[in-house]
Structures are given as C-alpha cells and as structure tokens.
Design a protein around this motif. Structure first.
Motif, short mmCIF file in Angstrom:
data_model
loop_
_atom_site.label_atom_id
_atom_site.label_comp_id
_atom_site.label_asym_id
_atom_site.label_seq_id
_atom_site.Cartn_x
_atom_site.Cartn_y
_atom_site.Cartn_z
N THR A 230 -2.97 8.94 5.24
CA THR A 230 -3.25 7.95 4.15
C THR A 230 -4.25 8.30 3.31
O THR A 230 -5.04 9.32 3.54
CB THR A 230 -3.71 6.66 5.09
OG1 THR A 230 -5.04 6.81 5.52
CG2 THR A 230 -2.67 6.21 5.96
N LEU B 169 -7.24 4.39 3.35
CA LEU B 169 -6.59 3.29 4.33
C LEU B 169 -6.96 3.96 5.95
O LEU B 169 -6.45 4.90 5.97
CB LEU B 169 -5.08 3.19 4.00
CG LEU B 169 -4.45 2.15 4.65
CD1 LEU B 169 -4.99 0.74 4.38
CD2 LEU B 169 -2.99 2.17 4.52
N ARG C 29 0.82 -1.34 0.01
CA ARG C 29 0.08 -0.01 0.00
C ARG C 29 0.74 1.22 -0.02
O ARG C 29 0.30 2.29 0.28
CB ARG C 29 -0.88 0.06 1.16
CG ARG C 29 -1.99 -1.06 1.24
CD ARG C 29 -2.80 -1.14 0.18
NE ARG C 29 -3.94 -0.15 0.18
CZ ARG C 29 -4.90 0.17 0.80
NH1 ARG C 29 -5.36 -0.96 1.34
NH2 ARG C 29 -5.68 1.29 0.47
#
Length: 342
Positions: A322, A325, A271
């Motif tokens: 983020t 997320l 990620r």
C-alpha cells in the motif's frame, strides 16, 4: 486455450536501468529445461537492441515488443501479443511454449503492466501471473531507490528480489541495501547473483502454474501486530520513508464470501490508487476449499478455488502493498462489514 487446459504462467522480470536483467535472463536460458519458454522483451526508444543481446533458444524464441514503455503506450500491444502468441509464434502449426517471461524496460512502472496481466480478459483467459522477479543492482541500487519512484514500485510488488553485482559491492553498502529492500518489501525472498548465476537457478522460472510463488509468500508472512484477533497496533516495522508499506492481515475464523466482496469493493472504490497489490488465501465460510485472490489496484483476477489447503494453516491471510495506508486503517475499514454480519 483449449477447454480444460491449464493457464500459461507468466513471470515478469523487472528492475531499473542497468540492474542486470538481460544478464540474468541469458543465464537462465542456458538451462534446457526452459526451452519451452517464450521471451517477450519491451524496450524504450526508437531503436531496440535488447532482443539481440538475449541468446535465443530457437529462431523465434525471443520476441521484441513494440518500442515504448509497457506501462503506458503499448499496454494494448501487450494484451494483443499474448492473445495471439500461441498461434502467431506456432511451430509446425502448433503452440509450443509452456511459460512466458516478460522483461520490462528499466523505467517501467510495473503496476499498469500487472493490471493488464490480471485484469484484461484477453490475457486472463489464457495466462496466469505466476510471479514478479525484480533485479536490483548492489552497487547503485540504494541510490536508485532514493531517486526513482519506479524502482521503489518494482521492489514493492516483487515476489522475489535478485541482487546483482554482489562481487563488486562494498559489504557495508550491501548491508544497507538489503535492509532497505526488507523495509520496502519484507516478505519477498532475496537471492544474490554473480555474473548472472542465480542461487536456485532455473527453478525460479520452471515451476508449473500452481500458484506456488503467491502461496509461498503468504505462507512465509510473519504473524505481527496486524493479526486481526490481537488488536495491538503499535509501531509498524514494515513502513519506510517512501510511504509504501507491506501490510499483512490474518483472520482465524472463516469469512463469508459476500462480506469479503463488499469490503474489497468498497476499499478499492475509496482507496484503489493507494493499494498497489493484493495477494491472499481465504478461508471462506461457504466451502472447505481455500480461495486465492490476486489484484493490482482496481483490477482483480477471477478468484481461484484450490482443491485443498497447501498446509495445516487454515487462517485467512492477506498481503497488501500500500501507499499511505496502514494495517489499523485497513482493519477499521472492515469493521462495519463484520458488524453487519454479526
């Protein structure tokens, strides 16, 4: 940098076009305490004029970067400029500056710039990213945030938000703007400026490279539903409509260093593009000294072991900025590593 010498702190001054960065910078440079500051200015376009608008402290105190956006065409120039700066801009054959202020062009995406500052060995061997200061226009800032992804990212990664033009902004609009900024980046302090005068003055830039900006943000992080030992993951107040959120994780028990390394490596592999920035103070199982980490997407500075804890709070605290997320997902990604070490 000579062996044993301290890294030179860098303040990144960013903010969208017209927000008032140059006015803020000029006011700060009126303070003679900042006479040992090297100013780097990036401009976008073939003809640069911003460097002429900054009042220099000496003939060579203001340096214009090559035209182009720091986040794309001249990232290599940034690393080379910083690498060569102590001697290229020496005075009487000796380095003279003790801090750097890097003013970005208003349309810059700050993430690649920060990646260079934390991940390029030509930079990290000599400099330390001390803080990111983002300037926001009180009059046009809300509209800019709605329209420009770069502006939202500039706010999201900030350690400090400076709101300009409060004196000409409507009170109701200013209130909406401050709420919007708090939603994007809840743990960045907000200060106001009028005609460039800043609450706190040159203290924003004059601090020694003591990691004070990062540690202050971590110390101020509120204990919320993302506390690891609570397990209650209800509504996330730090999310906003642009998919960018701030997530704070805390851990009461010391974390084994290899576990932390494996988790972060796997997280960034899977990620990395969605992790805009990471800051943390870690209670390692292997030592009584706290470790500070700082990263931007796939790039991390070398971790720093502090000589002592800055406060009585010895929890591990991690702050993630983020995209799409959330806290529960981050914690779930850690669970397999925790179980392996159980």
């Amino acid at each position: 940098m000579a062996a044993g010498s301290s890294p030179i702190p860098i303040t990144v001054l960013t903010g969208f076009l017209g927000s008032g960065k140059t006015t803020v910078l000029n006011r700060l440079l009126e303070d003679r305490a900042l006479a040992d500051t090297l100013i780097l200015i990036n401009e976008f376009g073939d003809i640069g004029i911003d460097h002429d608008l900054v009042a220099p402290l000496a003939d060579d105190a203001v340096i214009e970067m090559a035209s182009g956006c720091l986040c794309c065409t001249i990232r290599g120039d940034l690393a080379r400029t910083l690498r060569d700066a102590p001697w290229r801009y020496a005075r009487n054959g000796r380095p003279w500056f003790r801090r750097v202020v890097l003013e970005t062009t208003g349309i810059a995406d700050p993430l690649p710039i920060l990646q260079t500052l934390v991940g390029d060995p030509d930079v990290t061997g000599h400099y330390l990213l001390d803080r990111v200061v983002t300037v926001v226009d009180a009059v046009h800032g809300l509209d800019t945030l709605e329209r420009q992804e770069e502006a939202r990212r500039q706010v999201a990664v900030a350690d400090l938000l400076l709101i300009t033009k409060r004196d000409v902004a409507e009170a109701a609009a200013l209130n909406v703007l401050t709420q919007r900024l708090a939603a994007i980046n809840p743990n960045a302090p907000r200060r106001f400026t009028e005609h460039g005068c800043i609450e706190g003055g040159s203290g924003l830039l004059a601090a020694a490279p003591s990691l004070s900006g990062r540690l202050a943000a971590l110390e101020a992080w509120p204990v919320d539903e993302h506390h690891h030992d609570h397990g209650d993951h209800g509504h996330d107040p730090n999310r906003h409509g642009d998919h960018i959120r701030a997530v704070g994780l805390t851990f009461d028990t010391p974390i084994p260093g290899p576990l932390l390394d494996q988790w972060l490596e796997a997280l960034l592999l899977l990620r990395g593009p969605d992790i805009l920035r990471v800051k943390g103070i870690i209670n390692l199982a292997e030592t009584d000294r706290p470790m500070v980490i700082h990263g931007v997407q796939h790039r991390f500075e070398a971790p720093i072991l502090l000589p002592a804890w800055p406060s009585a709070d010895r929890r591990t605290r991690l702050v993630f900025i983020t995209r799409d997320l959330d806290g529960p997902t981050l914690e779930a990604s850690l669970a397999p590593f925790m179980e392996a070490c159980a």
